[in-house]
Design a protein around this motif. Structure first.
Motif, PDB file in Angstrom:
ATOM      1  N   THR A  20       3.694 -11.408  37.282  1.00  0.00           N
ATOM      2  CA  THR A  20       2.948 -10.420  35.749  1.00  0.00           C
ATOM      3  C   THR A  20       1.904 -10.772  35.814  1.00  0.00           C
ATOM      4  OG1 THR A  20       4.145 -12.206  34.494  1.00  0.00           O
ATOM      5  CG2 THR A  20       1.922 -11.526  33.147  1.00  0.00           C
ATOM      6  N   LEU A  21       1.072  -9.482  35.372  1.00  0.00           N
ATOM      7  CA  LEU A  21      -0.293  -9.105  35.346  1.00  0.00           C
ATOM      8  C   LEU A  21      -1.995  -8.671  34.877  1.00  0.00           C
ATOM      9  CD1 LEU A  21      -2.655  -7.512  37.328  1.00  0.00           C
ATOM     10  CD2 LEU A  21      -1.675  -5.263  36.745  1.00  0.00           C
ATOM     11  N   ILE A  22      -2.386  -9.938  34.173  1.00  0.00           N
ATOM     12  CA  ILE A  22      -3.098 -10.198  33.298  1.00  0.00           C
ATOM     13  C   ILE A  22      -4.298  -9.789  33.343  1.00  0.00           C
ATOM     14  CG2 ILE A  22      -4.129 -11.950  32.289  1.00  0.00           C
ATOM     15  CD1 ILE A  22      -1.528 -12.008  31.618  1.00  0.00           C
ATOM     16  N   LEU A  23      -4.614  -9.069  32.363  1.00  0.00           N
ATOM     17  CA  LEU A  23      -5.926  -8.292  32.530  1.00  0.00           C
ATOM     18  C   LEU A  23      -7.077  -9.191  31.687  1.00  0.00           C
ATOM     19  CD1 LEU A  23      -8.869  -6.518  33.101  1.00  0.00           C
ATOM     20  CD2 LEU A  23      -7.458  -4.407  31.603  1.00  0.00           C
ATOM     21  N   ASP A  24      -8.171 -10.016  31.812  1.00  0.00           N
ATOM     22  CA  ASP A  24      -8.373 -10.953  31.157  1.00  0.00           C
ATOM     23  C   ASP A  24     -10.330 -10.449  30.570  1.00  0.00           C
ATOM     24  OD1 ASP A  24      -9.630 -12.788  29.979  1.00  0.00           O
ATOM     25  OD2 ASP A  24      -8.752 -13.724  30.954  1.00  0.00           O
ATOM     26  N   ASP A  29     -17.625 -16.217  32.669  1.00  0.00           N
ATOM     27  CA  ASP A  29     -17.166 -18.011  32.862  1.00  0.00           C
ATOM     28  C   ASP A  29     -16.109 -18.244  31.417  1.00  0.00           C
ATOM     29  OD1 ASP A  29     -18.721 -16.656  29.860  1.00  0.00           O
ATOM     30  OD2 ASP A  29     -19.741 -18.481  30.157  1.00  0.00           O
ATOM     31  N   GLU A  30     -16.404 -17.963  31.214  1.00  0.00           N
ATOM     32  CA  GLU A  30     -14.586 -18.376  30.238  1.00  0.00           C
ATOM     33  C   GLU A  30     -13.740 -17.852  30.755  1.00  0.00           C
ATOM     34  OE1 GLU A  30     -14.865 -15.225  27.124  1.00  0.00           O
ATOM     35  OE2 GLU A  30     -16.265 -17.590  25.756  1.00  0.00           O
ATOM     36  N   PHE A  31     -13.041 -17.070  31.552  1.00  0.00           N
ATOM     37  CA  PHE A  31     -12.329 -17.394  32.362  1.00  0.00           C
ATOM     38  C   PHE A  31     -12.107 -18.297  33.382  1.00  0.00           C
ATOM     39  CE2 PHE A  31     -10.651 -15.153  36.527  1.00  0.00           C
ATOM     40  CZ  PHE A  31      -9.488 -14.603  35.735  1.00  0.00           C
ATOM     41  N   ALA A  43      -3.853 -12.567  37.515  1.00  0.00           N
ATOM     42  CA  ALA A  43      -5.490 -12.212  36.669  1.00  0.00           C
ATOM     43  C   ALA A  43      -6.170 -11.652  36.966  1.00  0.00           C
ATOM     44  CB  ALA A  43      -6.055 -13.731  35.946  1.00  0.00           C
ATOM     45  N   ILE A  44      -6.726 -10.500  37.480  1.00  0.00           N
ATOM     46  CA  ILE A  44      -8.056  -9.744  37.018  1.00  0.00           C
ATOM     47  C   ILE A  44      -8.921 -10.182  35.974  1.00  0.00           C
ATOM     48  CG2 ILE A  44      -9.519  -7.214  37.065  1.00  0.00           C
ATOM     49  CD1 ILE A  44      -6.056  -7.216  38.625  1.00  0.00           C
ATOM     50  N   CYS A  72      -7.459 -11.260  25.752  1.00  0.00           N
ATOM     51  CA  CYS A  72      -9.798 -11.595  24.592  1.00  0.00           C
ATOM     52  C   CYS A  72      -8.780 -12.957  24.084  1.00  0.00           C
ATOM     53  CB  CYS A  72      -9.563 -10.836  24.142  1.00  0.00           C
ATOM     54  SG  CYS A  72      -9.197 -10.137  22.907  1.00  0.00           S
ATOM     55  N   ALA A  73      -9.810 -13.311  23.660  1.00  0.00           N
ATOM     56  CA  ALA A  73     -10.156 -13.877  22.456  1.00  0.00           C
ATOM     57  C   ALA A  73      -9.359 -14.536  22.224  1.00  0.00           C
ATOM     58  CB  ALA A  73     -11.728 -15.518  22.502  1.00  0.00           C
TER      59      ALA A  73
END
Length: 376
Positions: A20-24, A29-31, A43-44, A72-73
């Motif tokens: 699973t590839l996540i683009l956050d 700072d939240e990440f 996760a990127i 995102c949020a």
């Protein structure tokens, strides 16, 4: 328009250990504070405001034919970035519907085992927060331990299983998340149990959890034995289920141990924690399967999303159980602790019945990791 993926669909990928590839696209700072994790999750992080002029900053790190889940949020910014990726020729792009806010609330039911006389034990894994709750059912009745704030999932599951929720209990007064125990008990007409030493300041009535007063589920078919085990809190109570499973609350985890400082009494409670871990649990059978109330590391998610370990194995492998020197143990659990959970003081007050924020405020208070472990 970018396609969306639900938190349920994403959860299945993670517990099934799919790549699973996540683009956050949240702020860094939240990440760094809190992100989607799993054994096969990559996760990127690239904040969306760095992509407003185009996706060039991430083109080199992504392949156009791979599946990309943008996060995102709340789901708005991820849709926008997803559209930009799709327009640039990326073929399989999804936006996580309602973002990390929804991820924080999702519960994934995982079957742990069949129990005596046709009963069963399920673990509800809150992947976005590392919280674990338990559903024990037998002969048309169910008991739930460490209920999350979102109570509908338990009622729906009970209906699917054809059982009635009779008993709802918390292993301790939680500080990292809002308990749904009392609310659920009221909704289904069940009994709410709480350790009395944790409930001295509670503003509501409850049934005390006390060692020696076993709880029967389904006409005595399944026995739940409370074991007084202070440490994480002064009232912390563990449960032995069906003689095979040990629910340890926040005292003992698969890869770490609980912290005693969330009520500001670390120095007072450290000896209780040590006694529970090094004496009380040590007296129990090595073959008991430990089922904690939290996990902190993606590696703790086992096959199918289960979080568990044999008690005897933890005494061999868990670093928190290897500190023979009492002063070294005291130092470990009172110094250099990870940050405390978000809004933990107010969450404790809510769980005592002293505060009643609205649903949106409750959601915001729970955002972030649980941080109930020493090695969080």
């Amino acid at each position: 328009m970018t396609k969306t993926i639900s938190v349920k669909e994403l959860a299945k990928k993670i517990v099934n250990r799919e790549e699973t590839l996540i683009l956050d696209v949240r702020n860094t700072d939240e990440f760094n504070n809190w992100k989607i994790e799993g054994e096969k999750v990559r996760a990127i992080n690239k904040p969306y405001f760095n992509l407003l002029d185009g996706i060039d900053p991430i083109k080199g790190t992504l392949k156009k034919d791979q599946e990309i889940i943008v996060v995102c949020a709340k789901g708005g910014s991820s849709e926008m970035i997803g559209d930009m990726l799709s327009d640039a020729g990326f073929t399989t792009v999804y936006s996580l519907k309602d973002g990390m806010k929804a991820w924080s609330e999702y519960l994934e039911p995982v079957k742990i085992a069949d129990l005596n006389d046709g009963g069963s034990l399920h673990q509800f894994v809150r992947l976005g927060k590392g919280c674990l709750s338990y559903f024990i059912q037998s002969n048309g009745e169910a008991a739930i331990v460490d209920t999350a704030r979102m109570t509908d999932i338990y009622k729906q599951f009970a209906e699917e299983q054809g059982v009635q929720i009779k008993h709802v209990m918390d292993t301790h007064l939680h500080a990292d998340h809002i308990s749904g125990g009392r609310k659920l008990a009221e909704e289904v007409g069940g009994t709410y149990y709480l350790p009395p030493k944790d409930a001295a300041d509670a503003t509501f009535s409850y049934t005390p959890l006390e060692e020696g007063n076993d709880i029967m589920v389904g006409n005595t078919a399944i026995k739940i034995q409370p074991i007084y085990s202070p440490g994480h809190t002064i009232g912390s109570t563990s449960f032995i289920i069906d003689g095979k499973y040990l629910l340890t609350g926040d005292n003992l985890f698969v890869r770490s141990i609980g912290r005693p400082d969330l009520a500001g009494l670390a120095e007072d409670w450290v000896e209780d924690l040590r006694h529970t871990l090094y004496n009380r649990y040590k007296e129990l059978s090595d073959d008991l399967i430990v089922l904690p109330a939290h996990y902190s590391f993606a590696e703790e998610l086992g096959e199918g999303g289960k979080v568990l370990a044999r008690l005897g194995d933890l005494y061999q492998k868990n670093a928190g159980l290897q500190v023979d020197d009492e002063q070294k143990f005291r130092k470990m659990v009172t110094e250099n602790l990870p940050p405390q959970p978000n809004a933990y003081e107010d969450i404790r007050k809510i769980n005592m019945g002293k505060l009643s924020p609205d649903q949106e405020e409750q959601k915001e208070m729970e955002i972030g990791p649980n941080r109930c472990a020493i090695e969080g």
